[in-house]
Design an enzyme around this catalytic site. Structure first.
Site, PDB file in Angstrom:
ATOM      1  N   ALA A   1       3.067  -0.742   4.755  1.00 56.29           N
ATOM      2  CA  ALA A   1       2.606  -0.786   6.148  1.00 56.29           C
ATOM      3  C   ALA A   1       2.197  -2.196   6.585  1.00 56.29           C
ATOM      4  O   ALA A   1       2.198  -2.490   7.788  1.00 56.29           O
ATOM      5  CB  ALA A   1       1.443   0.183   6.325  1.00 56.29           C
TER       6      ALA A   1
ATOM      7  N   GLU B   1      13.082  -8.981   1.700  1.00 58.61           N
ATOM      8  CA  GLU B   1      12.274  -7.846   2.157  1.00 58.61           C
ATOM      9  C   GLU B   1      13.026  -6.549   1.854  1.00 58.61           C
ATOM     10  O   GLU B   1      14.225  -6.470   2.111  1.00 58.61           O
ATOM     11  CB  GLU B   1      12.084  -7.998   3.675  1.00 58.61           C
ATOM     12  CG  GLU B   1      11.390  -6.842   4.364  1.00 58.61           C
ATOM     13  CD  GLU B   1      11.473  -6.957   5.899  1.00 58.61           C
ATOM     14  OE1 GLU B   1      12.299  -7.738   6.418  1.00 58.61           O
ATOM     15  OE2 GLU B   1      10.718  -6.235   6.567  1.00 58.61           O
TER      16      GLU B   1
ATOM     17  N   ASN C   1       8.296  -5.304  -0.876  1.00 60.14           N
ATOM     18  CA  ASN C   1       8.137  -4.235   0.096  1.00 60.14           C
ATOM     19  C   ASN C   1       6.649  -4.217   0.454  1.00 60.14           C
ATOM     20  O   ASN C   1       5.834  -3.666  -0.294  1.00 60.14           O
ATOM     21  CB  ASN C   1       8.559  -2.887  -0.498  1.00 60.14           C
ATOM     22  CG  ASN C   1       8.447  -1.764   0.518  1.00 60.14           C
ATOM     23  OD1 ASN C   1       7.852  -1.934   1.585  1.00 60.14           O
ATOM     24  ND2 ASN C   1       8.991  -0.607   0.184  1.00 60.14           N
TER      25      ASN C   1
ATOM     26  N   ARG D   1      13.131   4.443  12.703  1.00 58.39           N
ATOM     27  CA  ARG D   1      11.873   5.214  12.728  1.00 58.39           C
ATOM     28  C   ARG D   1      11.021   4.824  13.951  1.00 58.39           C
ATOM     29  O   ARG D   1      11.558   4.351  14.940  1.00 58.39           O
ATOM     30  CB  ARG D   1      11.143   5.022  11.394  1.00 58.39           C
ATOM     31  CG  ARG D   1      11.956   5.579  10.195  1.00 58.39           C
ATOM     32  CD  ARG D   1      11.232   5.441   8.891  1.00 58.39           C
ATOM     33  NE  ARG D   1       9.994   6.230   8.878  1.00 58.39           N
ATOM     34  CZ  ARG D   1       9.052   6.103   7.932  1.00 58.39           C
ATOM     35  NH1 ARG D   1       9.229   5.248   6.939  1.00 58.39           N
ATOM     36  NH2 ARG D   1       7.961   6.844   7.981  1.00 58.39           N
TER      37      ARG D   1
ATOM     38  N   TYR E   1      11.270   9.036   1.509  1.00 58.24           N
ATOM     39  CA  TYR E   1      11.118   8.085   0.410  1.00 58.24           C
ATOM     40  C   TYR E   1      11.745   8.546  -0.913  1.00 58.24           C
ATOM     41  O   TYR E   1      11.613   7.851  -1.913  1.00 58.24           O
ATOM     42  CB  TYR E   1       9.624   7.783   0.197  1.00 58.24           C
ATOM     43  CG  TYR E   1       8.943   7.234   1.436  1.00 58.24           C
ATOM     44  CD1 TYR E   1       9.413   6.079   2.059  1.00 58.24           C
ATOM     45  CD2 TYR E   1       7.848   7.875   1.999  1.00 58.24           C
ATOM     46  CE1 TYR E   1       8.803   5.579   3.199  1.00 58.24           C
ATOM     47  CE2 TYR E   1       7.220   7.381   3.130  1.00 58.24           C
ATOM     48  CZ  TYR E   1       7.709   6.233   3.740  1.00 58.24           C
ATOM     49  OH  TYR E   1       7.109   5.735   4.861  1.00 58.24           O
TER      50      TYR E   1
ATOM     51  N   HIS F   1      12.857  -2.154   2.197  1.00 56.91           N
ATOM     52  CA  HIS F   1      12.233  -0.899   2.630  1.00 56.91           C
ATOM     53  C   HIS F   1      13.062   0.259   2.095  1.00 56.91           C
ATOM     54  O   HIS F   1      14.289   0.250   2.226  1.00 56.91           O
ATOM     55  CB  HIS F   1      12.119  -0.822   4.150  1.00 56.91           C
ATOM     56  CG  HIS F   1      11.247  -1.915   4.669  1.00 56.91           C
ATOM     57  ND1 HIS F   1       9.887  -1.898   4.479  1.00 56.91           N
ATOM     58  CD2 HIS F   1      11.547  -3.073   5.276  1.00 56.91           C
ATOM     59  CE1 HIS F   1       9.390  -3.011   4.976  1.00 56.91           C
ATOM     60  NE2 HIS F   1      10.367  -3.742   5.468  1.00 56.91           N
TER      61      HIS F   1
ATOM     62  N   ARG G   1       4.901  12.966  -1.890  1.00 59.58           N
ATOM     63  CA  ARG G   1       5.194  13.673  -0.632  1.00 59.58           C
ATOM     64  C   ARG G   1       6.305  12.935   0.100  1.00 59.58           C
ATOM     65  O   ARG G   1       6.730  11.874  -0.300  1.00 59.58           O
ATOM     66  CB  ARG G   1       3.950  13.726   0.265  1.00 59.58           C
ATOM     67  CG  ARG G   1       2.932  14.750  -0.144  1.00 59.58           C
ATOM     68  CD  ARG G   1       1.859  14.965   0.923  1.00 59.58           C
ATOM     69  NE  ARG G   1       1.144  13.742   1.226  1.00 59.58           N
ATOM     70  CZ  ARG G   1       1.244  13.080   2.380  1.00 59.58           C
ATOM     71  NH1 ARG G   1       2.022  13.514   3.343  1.00 59.58           N
ATOM     72  NH2 ARG G   1       0.572  11.968   2.575  1.00 59.58           N
TER      73      ARG G   1
ATOM     74  N   PRO H   1       0.788  -1.228   0.000  1.00 62.03           N
ATOM     75  CA  PRO H   1       0.000   0.000   0.000  1.00 62.03           C
ATOM     76  C   PRO H   1       0.831   1.293   0.000  1.00 62.03           C
ATOM     77  O   PRO H   1       1.836   1.390   0.689  1.00 62.03           O
ATOM     78  CB  PRO H   1      -0.830  -0.099   1.287  1.00 62.03           C
ATOM     79  CG  PRO H   1      -0.261  -1.210   2.071  1.00 62.03           C
ATOM     80  CD  PRO H   1       0.447  -2.116   1.112  1.00 62.03           C
ATOM     81  N   ASN H   2       0.346   2.217  -0.809  1.00 65.26           N
ATOM     82  CA  ASN H   2       0.854   3.592  -0.917  1.00 65.26           C
ATOM     83  C   ASN H   2       2.164   3.718  -1.679  1.00 65.26           C
ATOM     84  O   ASN H   2       2.613   4.831  -1.940  1.00 65.26           O
ATOM     85  CB  ASN H   2       0.976   4.256   0.469  1.00 65.26           C
ATOM     86  CG  ASN H   2      -0.378   4.413   1.116  1.00 65.26           C
ATOM     87  OD1 ASN H   2      -1.290   4.907   0.485  1.00 65.26           O
ATOM     88  ND2 ASN H   2      -0.525   3.964   2.349  1.00 65.26           N
TER      89      ASN H   2
HETATM   90  O1  CA2 Z   1      10.313   2.359   3.904  1.00 64.36           O
HETATM   91  C1  CA2 Z   1       9.512   1.670   3.280  1.00 64.36           C
HETATM   92  O2  CA2 Z   1       9.708   1.234   2.159  1.00 64.36           O
HETATM   93  C2  CA2 Z   1       8.113   1.385   3.887  1.00 64.36           C
HETATM   94  O3  CA2 Z   1       7.792   0.031   3.615  1.00 64.36           O
HETATM   95  C3  CA2 Z   1       7.157   2.340   3.200  1.00 64.36           C
HETATM   96  C4  CA2 Z   1       5.735   2.339   3.751  1.00 64.36           C
HETATM   97  C5  CA2 Z   1       5.735   2.427   5.277  1.00 64.36           C
HETATM   98  O4  CA2 Z   1       4.430   2.245   5.760  1.00 64.36           O
HETATM   99  C6  CA2 Z   1       6.667   1.405   5.910  1.00 64.36           C
HETATM  100  O5  CA2 Z   1       6.661   1.577   7.312  1.00 64.36           O
HETATM  101  C7  CA2 Z   1       8.081   1.575   5.394  1.00 64.36           C
HETATM  102  C8  CA2 Z   1       4.941   3.563   3.207  1.00 64.36           C
HETATM  103  C9  CA2 Z   1       4.800   3.563   1.699  1.00 64.36           C
HETATM  104  C10 CA2 Z   1       4.794   4.926   1.058  1.00 64.36           C
HETATM  105  O6  CA2 Z   1       4.056   5.911   1.762  1.00 64.36           O
HETATM  106  C11 CA2 Z   1       3.998   7.183   1.235  1.00 64.36           C
HETATM  107  C12 CA2 Z   1       3.695   8.213   2.104  1.00 64.36           C
HETATM  108  C13 CA2 Z   1       3.646   9.511   1.657  1.00 64.36           C
HETATM  109  C14 CA2 Z   1       3.853   9.804   0.300  1.00 64.36           C
HETATM  110  C15 CA2 Z   1       4.123   8.775  -0.575  1.00 64.36           C
HETATM  111  C16 CA2 Z   1       4.206   7.466  -0.113  1.00 64.36           C
END
Ligand code: CA2
Length: 147
Positions: free
Chosen positions: A76, A97, A73, A106, A22, A99, A17, A9-10
């Protein structure tokens, strides 16, 4: 050698952002760069991204007998999903895995990874280049198993 590169997700929102966490590259750039690395390694890659836990489980199951390994990856879901852990265990495919951010430095809740115990390695905090590093680890591992 066929490797599935999965994102949860995301991760389709990358680059929109939170560049400090990221990076500035978007998902299309992540795919481009990882494909280039796969070509250099002589590995065939397919990509899958979903915001839905069950769809991720379905895609892992579909890899059984079709792909040789998985780079994932789970976003969340890393920190919550026993279902994704069980799917990786069920197909018994070597999995790395990844990230983008350094989850180890974090929030506490990001330091828990359910999937980690089913993975041969974890790459974190290397930005989108971490996917290429994961491919390298996985292709070396798979080559070692075939020899
Ligand atoms: O660091 C990583 O790759 C994560 O897997 C990314 C996830 C996060 O929930 C994990 O804890 C760590 C989040 C994906 C991207 O989220 C965004 C947030 C804001 C703007 C764009 C993407």
């Amino acid at each position: 050698m066929k490797i599935l590169v999965m994102n949860g997700p995301n991760l389709n929102m990358l680059g929109i952002r939170e560049p400090a966490l990221y990076g500035r590259e978007d998902y299309a750039e992540l795919v481009r760069r990882t494909k280039a690395k796969a070509e250099a390694l002589g590995v065939e890659v397919s990509f899958y991204q979903s915001n839905h836990e069950g769809d991720l489980v379905d895609r892992i199951q579909a890899a059984y007998g079709q792909e040789d390994g998985i780079v994932i990856n789970p976003g969340a879901y890393t920190h919550t999903s026993v279902a994704i852990l069980d799917a990786v265990k069920a197909v018994s495919l070597p999995t790395v895995e990844v990230h983008i951010s350094d989850v180890a430095s974090r929030e506490d809740f990001r330091q828990v990874s359910y999937i980690r115990r089913a993975c041969i390695a974890t790459v974190m905090g290397r930005g989108i280049d971490g996917y290429g590093e994961a491919l390298e680890i996985l292709s070396e591992y798979l080559k070692g198993r075939k020899e």
